[in-house]
Write an enzyme that holds these catalytic residues in place. Structure first.
Site: not given
Length: 367
Positions: A53, A55, A78, A199, A203, A301, A307
């Protein structure tokens, strides 16, 4: 109490943290700076997952005694023993006089436990220095603990008059080549891309990272989650040509047994029940959680975008605007349900505006 030097050194620690970009997930990016007698004597950062980490990296690089020194670290050290020993114990062992923390760790295994332990060992602790910047470094990491769901970024591009394709549905390319390169940088920052079979079929994209500079930085190809309710995507589609985890979510019963042989070994098929041929958002979240996918870029799309907005699921909107006008008969971006009253509007906060070649990139966040 926070002073000007605290801010100065913490900003340096934040820049250190960014050196671990693309390589630390599922761990956060963390940077550290050690100051003694008003001089920086060591710097460190978390280089990659399973490595030491920040430190400990800074402590190991120091060439002199750390007794009485001040440690600046972007995230609370931690407390638990994971792939590495607890950093809090190493800090106490080296007799730091003060620890300055950017943001508290939201992980329940850590959350304020290290702060308490440092104080119990007579180490002065200051928190909240450049906290906003420290959280921004690892926004999806904070988000998953705060809301128990993945962080959702929605990307789309339009012409100046809000069109995503011509009247004949031509869309390659509205935005510039440099904007498309920038999208690859965003892909490298996330750990999954979410898209739909519509999609893919329209594409036939690769939806991967191809920029050589990003690849050389050891960025991992993001996993791909595809909503394919009827398993319509052909096995020779471009998305299968990149080696990475691909999750096909379908409502075809027994799909995992009957169809897995059609795809390569990296493809996982998940069956969920759908409602009106729509896969529920919570099912997507649960599947993403199983695979540790907590930062998701949506490339799709209008239908699925709508949604997401309807369910208030978009956390960050990444909008590319090209200085082109396609005219009123071209295809609009219509990923939002029409509203009748301003009180029903979707309010966003502009986080960043950037000029990319001739395009504008606007990074917006949910308020």
């Amino acid at each position: 109490m926070i002073n000007n030097n605290d801010t100065k050194y913490m900003l340096i620690a934040i820049e250190q943290a960014k050196k671990g970009m693309y390589r630390t997930h599922p761990n956060p990016m963390v940077g550290a700076v050690i100051v003694k007698n008003s001089k920086i004597i060591s710097k460190g950062y978390h280089k990659q997952f399973r490595d030491k980490h920040a430190e400990q990296d800074a402590i190991d690089k120091a060439k002199e005694s750390l007794k009485g020194a001040v440690l600046y670290v972007t995230l609370e050290p931690c407390y638990h023993h994971g792939n590495t020993p607890p950093c809090v114990d190493s800090i106490i062992k080296n007799k730091f006089s003060r620890v300055v923390i950017g943001a508290k760790d939201p992980n329940p295994l850590v959350n304020e436990k290290s702060i308490s332990k440092l104080k119990e060992n007579s180490i002065i602790v200051t928190t909240g220095v450049c906290e906003k910047e420290a959280i921004e470094l690892n926004k999806s990491f904070f988000y998953k603990y705060m809301f128990n769901k993945p962080y959702i970024r929605l990307k789309f591009g339009t012409s100046l008059d809000g069109k995503i394709a011509t009247q004949k549905k031509e869309s390659k390319w509205i935005t510039s080549e440099e904007s498309r390169k920038y999208v690859q940088k965003i892909r490298a920052e996330v750990n999954a891309i979410l898209t739909t079979s519509n999609t893919i079929l329209h594409d036939n994209p690769f939806m991967n990272i191809r920029d050589s500079k990003i690849i050389k930085s050891h960025a991992k190809q993001p996993s791909l989650i595809i909503l394919d309710t009827k398993l319509r995507i052909p096995q020779n589609a471009n998305i299968f040509k990149t080696e990475r985890l691909i999750i096909l979510i379908t409502d075809v019963m027994n799909a995992s047994r009957n169809s897995l042989k059609l795809y390569n070994k990296n493809v996982v098929i998940k069956y969920v029940s759908s409602k009106n041929d729509k896969i529920l958002l919570n099912d997507i979240y649960q599947i993403a959680k199983i695979y540790g996918l907590d930062d998701i870029l949506v490339e799709c799309g209008n239908k699925f975008s709508k949604s997401l907005f309807d369910q208030n699921a978009v956390d960050e909107l990444l909008y590319f605007v090209a200085p082109k006008i396609l005219g009123n008969k071209s295809l609009n971006f219509s990923g939002i349900t029409p509203i009748n009253s301003l009180k029903d509007k979707i309010s966003l906060r502009i986080n960043k505006i950037k000029k990319i070649e001739n395009d504008l990139f606007i990074d917006m966040r949910r308020i």
